[in-house]
Each structure stands twice: as C-alpha cells, then as structure tokens.
Scaffold this motif. Structure first.
Motif, PDB file in Angstrom:
ATOM      1  N   GLU A  22      66.549   7.046  -2.225  1.00  0.00           N
ATOM      2  CA  GLU A  22      66.123   7.430  -0.874  1.00  0.00           C
ATOM      3  C   GLU A  22      64.822   8.215  -0.935  1.00  0.00           C
ATOM      4  O   GLU A  22      63.924   8.033  -0.096  1.00  0.00           O
ATOM      5  N   ARG A  23      64.705   9.080  -1.924  1.00  0.00           N
ATOM      6  CA  ARG A  23      63.488   9.878  -2.105  1.00  0.00           C
ATOM      7  C   ARG A  23      62.297   8.978  -2.440  1.00  0.00           C
ATOM      8  O   ARG A  23      61.201   9.155  -1.918  1.00  0.00           O
ATOM      9  N   ILE A  24      62.521   7.997  -3.301  1.00  0.00           N
ATOM     10  CA  ILE A  24      61.465   7.068  -3.682  1.00  0.00           C
ATOM     11  C   ILE A  24      60.982   6.291  -2.461  1.00  0.00           C
ATOM     12  O   ILE A  24      59.778   6.132  -2.238  1.00  0.00           O
ATOM     13  N   VAL A  25      61.952   5.809  -1.657  1.00  0.00           N
ATOM     14  CA  VAL A  25      61.616   5.054  -0.445  1.00  0.00           C
ATOM     15  C   VAL A  25      60.791   5.914   0.499  1.00  0.00           C
ATOM     16  O   VAL A  25      59.813   5.459   1.098  1.00  0.00           O
ATOM     17  N   SER A  26      61.194   7.204   0.620  1.00  0.00           N
ATOM     18  CA  SER A  26      60.491   8.118   1.512  1.00  0.00           C
ATOM     19  C   SER A  26      59.059   8.348   1.043  1.00  0.00           C
ATOM     20  O   SER A  26      58.121   8.371   1.838  1.00  0.00           O
ATOM     21  N   ASP A  30      55.558   7.242   2.923  1.00  0.00           N
ATOM     22  CA  ASP A  30      54.505   8.198   3.275  1.00  0.00           C
ATOM     23  C   ASP A  30      53.111   7.703   2.867  1.00  0.00           C
ATOM     24  O   ASP A  30      52.109   8.101   3.474  1.00  0.00           O
ATOM     25  N   TYR A  31      53.052   6.860   1.840  1.00  0.00           N
ATOM     26  CA  TYR A  31      51.761   6.343   1.372  1.00  0.00           C
ATOM     27  C   TYR A  31      51.446   4.964   1.955  1.00  0.00           C
ATOM     28  O   TYR A  31      50.417   4.385   1.633  1.00  0.00           O
ATOM     29  N   ILE A  36      50.515   6.157   7.526  1.00  0.00           N
ATOM     30  CA  ILE A  36      49.343   7.035   7.536  1.00  0.00           C
ATOM     31  C   ILE A  36      48.626   6.951   8.878  1.00  0.00           C
ATOM     32  O   ILE A  36      48.239   7.973   9.462  1.00  0.00           O
ATOM     33  N   GLU A  37      48.449   5.736   9.396  1.00  0.00           N
ATOM     34  CA  GLU A  37      47.770   5.562  10.688  1.00  0.00           C
ATOM     35  C   GLU A  37      48.567   6.166  11.832  1.00  0.00           C
ATOM     36  O   GLU A  37      48.002   6.753  12.758  1.00  0.00           O
TER      37      GLU A  37
END
Length: 280
Positions: A22-26, A30-31, A36-37
């Motif tokens: 879940e952390r990796i997906v988050s 984010d990138y 970002i837009e």
C-alpha cells in the motif's frame, strides 16, 4: 502451540506485506504526472464559501463552497489517462454559520450571489390560488403559499398537490397568531401529510415569542424584504434586489402578477421557491 505461533507469524507477514504494498502504491501515485497536475492546479478550482450575513435579529444565508477531492479526481483521471479538469471531483465546504443553527433569526432574503428571488402568496380563498397557479405554471415558476388554519377546511388535497408540483407551503397559524394551538396542527399537516421536511413561519416585524415558538418546531421564520402594500410593480421596482423575498397579500388583477414576473425576469433574476433560494 507451534501452530499458533506459526499462524501468528504468517498473519504478521501478510499484514506487513499489505502495508508495504500500500505504501509503495501511494508513493508511486504521488509521482504520477496526473496526481502532480491535480495537486498543482487544485487551488485554482476551489471556490470558498460565502458566509451568512447576521445582524441582531436577521440572517441572510451563506452559500457552500467546494474544494477538489484529490483522491477521487485521481481515480477518475487515471482511467481517462491524463489530467482533465472536467473530471475533477469535489467536496463541499460549508459556511461557518448555517440557517439550521440560527433558527432564532428572521430570514430577510436569499444570498445575492444567486441572482434569484422568491414570491410569497398569502392565501385567502381557493379561487385566488387557481388564478395564481395558472400564471405560475404558464411561466414555469415555483412559488410559496402561506396559509392559515381557517383556509385548510377541505383543502388538504390541494396542499399535497402544491408540494408535489414543487411549491412551498408556509404556516400562518390561526390568522397570524402563532400562540394559537392551530399552529402545531397546521405544522403537522405541512410536514407529515404534505411530506414537506421544513415549514416556514412569517413575520413583518421582529417578534421574539414567535421566533421561539417556530424555532422549537425546527421551522424557519421569514421576514420578507419586500412586502407589497399598494401598487405591486411600484413597490417592487423601488426595492428589488437579487435575493429578495417578495410578499403578496392579495392578487387583485392577474395582469399585475404577470407584469411582476416579466419585470423580475427582465432584471436577469430567476423566480424560485424558498427552498431553492435559501439553500446554502
């Protein structure tokens, strides 16, 4: 015992793996260029709420704002494949002061930002309502009909039909006397029989006793900023502003009401019922 510890260990590994994934997906999200837009542009699409105007005895409702829901917007745009403003999802931002929290105040008018007005008709007889309804229907307008207990009689079906057709029913109690027991009876008819969630009381001057009685029932109290006493068009032309609540006691001529409607429209204002005008 060994099996228990083994199962606990497996469960812990699964949990850690889930949290890590879940952390990796988050982090990946984010990138993502779309995310970002969204974050870069969300502020320009935010609309701040308009706050209510409160004086000692009166209130003019505010209007909800909205802000971008980043996660929901991302989910929609990810399927689309790129940043697209029309796919932005929003959450509402309430004004600090809501009408429901200030039932002890008289509602003077609607928020001027809406470019809307509302007309209240104080009814005296069934013949009068037929004439009004015909004109409102022709112009696709929803009105507000304030009635007292002497008008009810055999007209409960008429009330139900008015509500079904998008009109609002207001409560004048017994000839405007809100201390009379008929107030509660009429309030129940409006809310239970007609199925209208909110009822409205009426004042043409400050009256704390009436405000207390109506607020205990969860009712809004209307204090119109335009009360037509003499010539309908003259009174309105002098005082009409966006958000006005116009009270008409008697309709002597159908032509007067038709001219009133056309004049308001010529000013670029929409005529709506109180529920729409006062919605935040």
């Amino acid at each position: 015992m060994y099996k228990i510890f083994r199962n606990i260990g497996i469960l812990a590994l699964v949990l850690v793996s889930f949290l890590y994934t879940e952390r990796i997906v988050s982090v990946v999200k984010d990138y993502d260029n779309i995310m970002i837009e969204i974050k870069q542009n969300k502020n320009q699409y935010q609309i701040d709420p308009i706050e209510a105007t409160i004086t000692e005895n009166t209130i003019i409702p505010g209007v909800k704002g909205k802000e971008v829901d980043v996660e929901k917007s991302y989910a929609k745009m990810k399927k689309y494949g790129k940043f697209e403003p029309t796919l932005l999802a929003y959450t509402k931002i309430n004004p600090q002061n809501l009408l429901k929290d200030h039932l002890d105040k008289m509602i003077r008018k609607g928020n001027s930002s809406k470019k809307m007005v509302s007309i209240i008709f104080e009814l005296n007889n069934i013949d009068e309502i037929d004439s009004i309804l015909k004109i409102l229907e022709t112009n696709n307008i929803k009105g507000n009909f304030f009635i007292d207990s002497t008008w009810i009689g055999n007209n409960e079906k008429t009330i139900i039909e008015l509500v079904k057709n998008g009109h609002i029913i207001g409560n004048l109690s017994y000839k405007g006397d809100y201390t009379n027991s008929k107030f509660m009876e009429l309030d129940n008819i409006i809310k239970k029989i007609a199925g209208q969630k909110v009822s409205y009381c009426y004042l043409n001057e400050y009256n704390k006793q009436v405000l207390d009685i109506c607020s205990k029932q969860g009712d809004y109290t209307i204090y119109p900023d335009i009360i037509i006493k003499n010539n309908m068009l003259v009174d309105v032309k002098k005082n009409l502003v966006s958000g006005s609540i116009i009270s008409v006691k008697n309709i002597n001529k159908d032509l007067d009401l038709e001219l009133l409607i056309q004049y308001i429209k010529s000013k670029g204002m929409e005529i709506v019922n109180l529920r729409t005008l006062l919605s935040e």
